[in-house]
Structures are given as structure tokens and as C-alpha cells.
Write a protein that holds these residues in place. Sequence first.
Motif, PDB file in Angstrom:
ATOM      1  N   GLY A   3      72.695  48.288  69.875  1.00 52.25           N
ATOM      2  CA  GLY A   3      72.103  48.735  68.616  1.00 52.25           C
ATOM      3  C   GLY A   3      73.089  49.524  67.770  1.00 52.25           C
ATOM      4  N   PHE A   4      73.868  50.388  68.422  1.00 53.39           N
ATOM      5  CA  PHE A   4      74.878  51.151  67.691  1.00 53.39           C
ATOM      6  C   PHE A   4      75.947  50.226  67.131  1.00 53.39           C
ATOM      7  N   ALA A   5      76.335  49.208  67.886  1.00 48.97           N
ATOM      8  CA  ALA A   5      77.340  48.258  67.417  1.00 48.97           C
ATOM      9  C   ALA A   5      76.819  47.479  66.214  1.00 48.97           C
ATOM     10  N   ILE A   6      75.570  47.045  66.275  1.00 47.01           N
ATOM     11  CA  ILE A   6      74.982  46.305  65.157  1.00 47.01           C
ATOM     12  C   ILE A   6      74.875  47.204  63.934  1.00 47.01           C
ATOM     13  N   GLY A   7      74.393  48.422  64.131  1.00 43.32           N
ATOM     14  CA  GLY A   7      74.261  49.363  63.020  1.00 43.32           C
ATOM     15  C   GLY A   7      75.587  49.700  62.373  1.00 43.32           C
ATOM     16  N   SER A   8      76.605  49.940  63.191  1.00 43.30           N
ATOM     17  CA  SER A   8      77.913  50.276  62.614  1.00 43.30           C
ATOM     18  C   SER A   8      78.527  49.072  61.913  1.00 43.30           C
ATOM     19  N   SER A  13      80.003  46.571  56.882  1.00 50.54           N
ATOM     20  CA  SER A  13      79.878  45.421  55.984  1.00 50.54           C
ATOM     21  C   SER A  13      79.375  45.847  54.617  1.00 50.54           C
ATOM     22  N   LEU A  14      78.394  46.736  54.609  1.00 52.01           N
ATOM     23  CA  LEU A  14      77.861  47.227  53.342  1.00 52.01           C
ATOM     24  C   LEU A  14      78.917  48.026  52.582  1.00 52.01           C
ATOM     25  N   LEU A 137      75.267  39.134  54.771  1.00 45.83           N
ATOM     26  CA  LEU A 137      75.072  40.490  55.296  1.00 45.83           C
ATOM     27  C   LEU A 137      73.630  40.700  55.748  1.00 45.83           C
ATOM     28  N   VAL A 138      72.692  40.397  54.892  1.00 41.64           N
ATOM     29  CA  VAL A 138      71.279  40.632  55.228  1.00 41.64           C
ATOM     30  C   VAL A 138      70.838  39.740  56.388  1.00 41.64           C
ATOM     31  N   ALA A 144      71.529  39.409  64.254  1.00 40.43           N
ATOM     32  CA  ALA A 144      72.113  40.213  65.333  1.00 40.43           C
ATOM     33  C   ALA A 144      71.040  40.974  66.102  1.00 40.43           C
ATOM     34  N   ILE A 145      70.112  41.577  65.383  1.00 37.03           N
ATOM     35  CA  ILE A 145      69.022  42.303  66.046  1.00 37.03           C
ATOM     36  C   ILE A 145      68.161  41.341  66.855  1.00 37.03           C
ATOM     37  N   SER A 146      67.825  40.208  66.270  1.00 34.16           N
ATOM     38  CA  SER A 146      66.996  39.221  66.949  1.00 34.16           C
ATOM     39  C   SER A 146      67.676  38.685  68.203  1.00 34.16           C
TER      40      SER A 146
END
Length: 158
Positions: A3-8, A13-14, A137-138, A144-146
Motif C-alpha cells: 500500500g505504501f509503495a502504491i501510494g508513493s 506520478s501526480l 495515472l488514474v 494497482a490497488i485491485s
Amino acid sequence: GKGFAIGSAALVSLALYGAFVVRLGIHEGVNVLEPLTFAALLVGANLPYWFSAMTMKSVGVAAAEMVKEVERQFKANPDLLNPASDSVPDYDACVQISTKASLREMIPPACLVMLSPLIAGTFFGVKAVFGILTGGLVSGVQLAISMSNSGGAWDNAK
């Protein structure tokens, strides 16, 4: 950890997207409702799925090559199946197959990621690049979360 990897990754990216917009001097914002930008957004939203499909197919190709090598070794040396035997499999051959396949099979997905914004920008302009990047991005964060959650479910199921 995931989760931290996906969030970062999403945050970086943003930030890169924001730097892209600022570097171009766009002060009025990006309007995703413009037809060209919206069309490119739909294309960009599909890119993470295409990339994922390509990488999953590549894993299957590499695994098939590995299975053929293991079968070859078993046929060449049937003592490998005997636990009391001192025969040792050729691990180097399997490592070579895995290494070569990983390098060879990642070329098309890498080209997809690198060439998509370049082609969109060259043929359709910067508004298309905005759409490609926004959609990717979206959609990529959602995918990634899924995939992280479904991968954990598959792992727990075995």
C-alpha cells in the motif's frame, strides 16, 4: 508494504504530471472535457490494462520455456527423480532461461509505456498527452490497488 509503495508511486506520478503542466506554462489548467483530451484519456486509461496483459502473457511464455527445460533434464537424466540419487539438475540452464526471458519479454511493455505519450504528442499534440497521462495515472492506481488485493486473496487461497 504494498500500500505504501502504491501510494508513493501515485504521489510521485501526480507530482511529475504537475511538473509537466507547470513546465509547459499551462496556467488555466487542463480541461479533460475537450474532445481530444477526453479521447486520449480513454486511451490512457486502457494502457495499464494492456501493459498488465502483456506482462502476464510474458510470464506464461517464460514458464513454458522453463517447463520444457525441466522436462529435457528429466529425460536426459532420469536419476533426478530419485531422491536417493546424487544427480544434480542443471540450475544454470534454468537461470539462463529465466534471465533471458525476463529481458526479452519486457521489451514490448516498455515500448508501450515509453512510446504512447511520444506518439500521442507527435500526432495529436500536447492536449492528447495530457489525456494519456491523466488516464494512465488514474487507471493505473486503481489497477494497482485491485491487483494488490486480488493477489493477496490468491496467495491466501493456496
